[in-house]
Design a protein around this motif. Structure first.
Motif, PDB file in Angstrom:
ATOM      1  N   VAL A   1      16.560 -10.840 -22.558  1.00 20.50           N
ATOM      2  CA  VAL A   1      17.083 -11.473 -21.344  1.00 20.50           C
ATOM      3  C   VAL A   1      17.994 -10.501 -20.620  1.00 20.50           C
ATOM      4  O   VAL A   1      18.532  -9.569 -21.209  1.00 20.50           O
TER       5      VAL A   1
ATOM      6  N   GLN B   1      22.329 -17.100 -22.298  1.00 19.99           N
ATOM      7  CA  GLN B   1      21.281 -17.612 -21.416  1.00 19.99           C
ATOM      8  C   GLN B   1      21.200 -16.621 -20.273  1.00 19.99           C
ATOM      9  O   GLN B   1      22.221 -16.290 -19.662  1.00 19.99           O
TER      10      GLN B   1
ATOM     11  N   PRO C   1      23.056 -17.643 -15.802  1.00 19.33           N
ATOM     12  CA  PRO C   1      23.335 -16.925 -17.038  1.00 19.33           C
ATOM     13  C   PRO C   1      24.645 -17.448 -17.632  1.00 19.33           C
ATOM     14  O   PRO C   1      25.594 -17.718 -16.900  1.00 19.33           O
TER      15      PRO C   1
ATOM     16  N   ASN D   1      21.484 -23.601 -14.047  1.00 22.37           N
ATOM     17  CA  ASN D   1      20.478 -22.538 -14.209  1.00 22.37           C
ATOM     18  C   ASN D   1      21.083 -21.149 -14.083  1.00 22.37           C
ATOM     19  O   ASN D   1      20.493 -20.259 -13.477  1.00 22.37           O
TER      20      ASN D   1
ATOM     21  N   TRP E   1      18.223 -14.308 -17.453  1.00 17.64           N
ATOM     22  CA  TRP E   1      16.905 -14.245 -16.813  1.00 17.64           C
ATOM     23  C   TRP E   1      15.948 -13.532 -17.765  1.00 17.64           C
ATOM     24  O   TRP E   1      16.296 -12.529 -18.377  1.00 17.64           O
TER      25      TRP E   1
END
Length: 83
Positions: A60, A35, A18, A16, A37
């Protein structure tokens, strides 16, 4: 799709996190994948003032400490790009 994993946030403990990838076979040019938040509503609203966001896109956040990974991903994409 052939993704080259570049790395994850160096200050997180695992899943989970970045992360950054490069799709080196994407045509007409390579693409970077991030990827991160999800940005909060206030941040998204501020971003929308500069650039409308369609439903197929997202805003993000990535920590600045990932700059070396993002540079590496940019370099990999540039090397893969046959112009």
């Amino acid at each position: 799709m052939s993704l080259r994993f570049i790395g994850i946030d160096p200050e997180t403990g695992g899943g989970n996190c970045p992360a950054v990838w490069v799709d080196t076979v994407r045509k007409p040019e390579p693409e970077l994948l991030f990827q991160g938040w999800l940005a909060d509503a206030a941040t998204q609203a501020e971003c929308l003032r500069d650039s409308p966001r369609p439903d197929t896109e997202a805003i993000v956040r990535l920590p600045a400490r990932m700059v070396p990974l993002i540079r590496e991903a940019c370099d990999a994409a540039e090397r893969a790009w046959v112009r």
